[in-house]
Design a protein around this motif. Sequence first.
Motif, mmCIF file in Angstrom:
data_model
loop_
_atom_site.group_PDB
_atom_site.id
_atom_site.type_symbol
_atom_site.label_atom_id
_atom_site.label_comp_id
_atom_site.label_asym_id
_atom_site.label_seq_id
_atom_site.Cartn_x
_atom_site.Cartn_y
_atom_site.Cartn_z
ATOM 1 N N GLN A 73 0.832 -1.221 0.000
ATOM 2 C CA GLN A 73 0.000 0.000 0.000
ATOM 3 C C GLN A 73 0.858 1.259 0.000
ATOM 4 N N GLY A 77 0.521 3.635 -2.992
ATOM 5 C CA GLY A 77 0.012 4.917 -2.487
ATOM 6 C C GLY A 77 -1.415 4.887 -1.966
ATOM 7 N N PHE A 78 -2.063 3.725 -2.012
ATOM 8 C CA PHE A 78 -3.433 3.687 -1.479
ATOM 9 C C PHE A 78 -3.704 2.306 -0.884
ATOM 10 N N SER A 85 -10.928 3.571 -1.626
ATOM 11 C CA SER A 85 -9.468 3.560 -1.751
ATOM 12 C C SER A 85 -8.979 4.737 -0.941
ATOM 13 N N ARG A 87 -5.895 7.086 0.568
ATOM 14 C CA ARG A 87 -4.488 7.443 0.373
ATOM 15 C C ARG A 87 -3.763 7.264 1.697
#
Length: 293
Positions: A73, A77-78, A85, A87
Amino acid sequence: MRDDARLRTAVASATARLADAGVPSPRVDAIALAEHALGVPQLILAVPPALPADFEARLDELVRRREAREPLQHIVGFAAFRRLSIRVGPGVFLPRPETEIVTQPAVDEARRLVADGREPLIVDLCSGSGVIGLSVVFEVPGSRVVGIDSDPTAVAVSQAAAVAAGSGAVRMEVGDVRDPGLLADVAGAVDVVISNPPYIPDDAVPLDPEVADHDPHGALFGGGADGLDLPRHVVAAAVRLLGPGGLFVMEHADVQGAAVRELLDRTGAFGPASTHQDLTGRDRFVTARRRSP
Ligand SMILES: C[S@@+](CC[C@H](N)C(=O)[O-])C[C@H]1O[C@@H](n2cnc3c(N)ncnc32)[C@H](O)[C@@H]1O
């Protein structure tokens, strides 16, 4: 080599490297990294997109990071959680798949209350990135959520996620579940208290590098020999906050089912407590309803 053959070769090689590095789900991760390298949301290996000339080099860089057991992740980035989703980055607990199931009773209860014409109030204690509470407001329009976490970094992430989700019915605040005055403004008026608190016992040191090296220490350990110090405070907060008939939901470790039921029974404030299992069949969370005081 044709693009489809190049893609299959690259994904197979990434899968083998990640398996050698001890990554538990090497093929799933290899595909996710290939998607990230290509900037596509879902890679259908049978119908691959056109590959840029530097695809293998881009994927190699991402695989190197995952081989070093940086969480997937953080690399992409998410974090995916139910229909959201979020961030996420270093310093904030990464949401887990088992918590998606823990969230379901809160969603069901909120849906039932909205169908009755109510605007249910849900409190997510130890909210971290906010995924539990945000899932409820996202999936059940008309519900309201207050999330509380003691870590300002986590609260900032959850506030940004609430803005991104476009929901005005969310309050994400810094607070401590050990504070007996927490959320005094809504005491006795909450419909659902849900929590995934820190609950790992002090001597159960996580082995996976993704957890040991990347999840914040304060998100993991519940305190005390049984890991239940913070969960005890969560239970006490739920007793104060829930209105009569309100639903309590709390995640716990697979070995803590009986101890957590006993914890709830001892308050005298709840009806019968039920332990529920995750998809692997392990005890994972408790539910109980607040009796009338
Ligand atoms: C296991 S994480 C869960 C985060 C999120 N609910 C989830 O499921 O992804 C536990 C969270 O509890 C927070 N926390 C730890 N001690 C706390 C306290 N005394 N009061 C409030 N939150 C606390 C941590 O900062 C962390 O975000």
